[in-house]
Design an enzyme around this catalytic site. Structure first.
Site, short mmCIF file in Angstrom:
data_model
loop_
_atom_site.label_atom_id
_atom_site.label_comp_id
_atom_site.label_asym_id
_atom_site.label_seq_id
_atom_site.Cartn_x
_atom_site.Cartn_y
_atom_site.Cartn_z
N CYS A 218 0.82 -1.21 0.00
CA CYS A 218 0.00 0.00 0.00
C CYS A 218 0.85 1.27 0.00
O CYS A 218 0.67 2.16 -0.85
CB CYS A 218 -0.96 -0.02 1.18
N HIS A 265 -3.06 1.05 6.87
CA HIS A 265 -3.28 0.99 5.42
C HIS A 265 -3.55 2.39 4.90
O HIS A 265 -4.04 3.26 5.64
CB HIS A 265 -4.47 0.08 5.11
N HIS A 277 -5.84 1.59 -4.25
CA HIS A 277 -4.96 1.04 -3.19
C HIS A 277 -4.48 -0.35 -3.59
O HIS A 277 -5.05 -1.01 -4.47
CB HIS A 277 -5.69 1.01 -1.85
#
Length: 303
Positions: A218, A265, A277
């Site tokens: 990420c 994240h 993402h």
């Protein structure tokens, strides 16, 4: 006047009658048994006579000798040497030993016939391998390779795909985020261009710690996208969270960072509740809805 019989005398008479009846019964039983045995003896004698008559008819010479008082002695059957038990056991042992020796031969033991057909001058494997005219090759040594049985596990399709992704990631030789920071292809930081660059990497497989187009995690994905605008971001969600300014959710625009409140994240906001993402192992870079409300937005530069 005759004496009247008493009860005792009558009882004696009755006992004598019973005893005589019992004696007669026993005698008749013995006579019947003797008659039955006599009949059986006569039957056996008839059978024996028939057997003797049949034997005399089959072998008249022996019958004549017996009638003359002479007896024939049957000669012992001579057993051939190869039918004797000791000889058979010896042969079986020899055959078994030969088979065992054949199976125990090493793989490099050439037969003389094969060696002659192959134009080998010797059947020794070491000498054949080191010969000058053996396939025009120079053999330094002949080594015996020993194989050991090991433990292994069956690999499934996901594991094979993961290994292929890692191999492709390791062989990447293109520009890195650091290269783009030094020479960024885009000079203006705006939301539309950021989304265009972010969308160009959709489908890139997730690789833990990945930071190239062969594999992203990420924060590696976010850093690589913004590096093309000359912004150097650390490869961590914690570091990227400190690089910009915190903005309200209602003020967020495409190109802002979407960061989870637990800093586990992040991604790039695309508007309408969606973001680009790199989700998790086994997945790919994608455009997807923001799946939680526990988020905040961070803006980098002046986009």
């Amino acid at each position: 006047m005759a004496n009247k019989a008493t009860g005792r005398h009558r009882a004696d008479v009755e006992i004598n009658v019973l005893e005589s009846f019992e004696l007669r019964s026993r005698r008749s039983i013995r006579e019947s048994e003797r008659a039955r045995l006599s009949r059986l003896a006569r039957k056996e004698a008839k059978k024996l006579a028939k057997l003797q008559a049949a034997e005399r008819a089959a072998n008249p010479e022996r019958a004549q000798a017996v009638s003359a008082g002479r007896y024939l002695v049957r000669a012992q059957r001579k057993i051939k040497f190869y039918q004797r038990r000791g000889f058979r056991n010896s042969v079986n042992m020899a055959v078994a030993s030969g088979l065992f020796a054949t199976f125990a031969l090493p793989a490099y033991a050439y037969s003389p016939e094969d060696a002659a057909m192959s134009r080998f001058s010797t059947t020794d494997a070491q000498a054949v391998a080191s010969a000058a005219d053996t396939q025009n090759l120079t053999v330094a040594a002949v080594n015996t390779v020993k194989y050991a049985r090991g433990s292994y596990e069956s690999a499934n399709a996901n594991e094979i795909a993961r290994q292929e992704t890692l191999n492709a990631y390791r062989t990447y030789s293109g520009p890195t985020a650091a290269d783009y920071v030094l020479n960024p292809p885009y000079s203006k930081l705006d939301g539309a261009t950021i989304l265009k660059v972010a969308a160009s990497y959709v489908g890139t497989p997730y690789v833990f710690g990945g930071e190239t187009p062969r594999g992203f995690d990420c924060s590696g994905y976010v850093a690589f996208v913004f590096a093309q605008f000359g912004i150097a971001l650390p490869h961590s969600v914690h570091g990227q969270n400190r690089m910009g300014i915190l903005i309200k959710p209602e003020d967020a625009v495409p190109g802002d960072l979407v960061i989870m409140d637990d800093l586990g994240h992040d991604g790039i906001y695309a508007g309408n509740g969606n973001f680009y993402h790199a989700p998790r192992p086994g997945d790919y870079v994608k455009l997807a809805p923001i799946y939680t409300s526990r988020i905040h937005f961070v803006r980098l530069g002046t986009n």
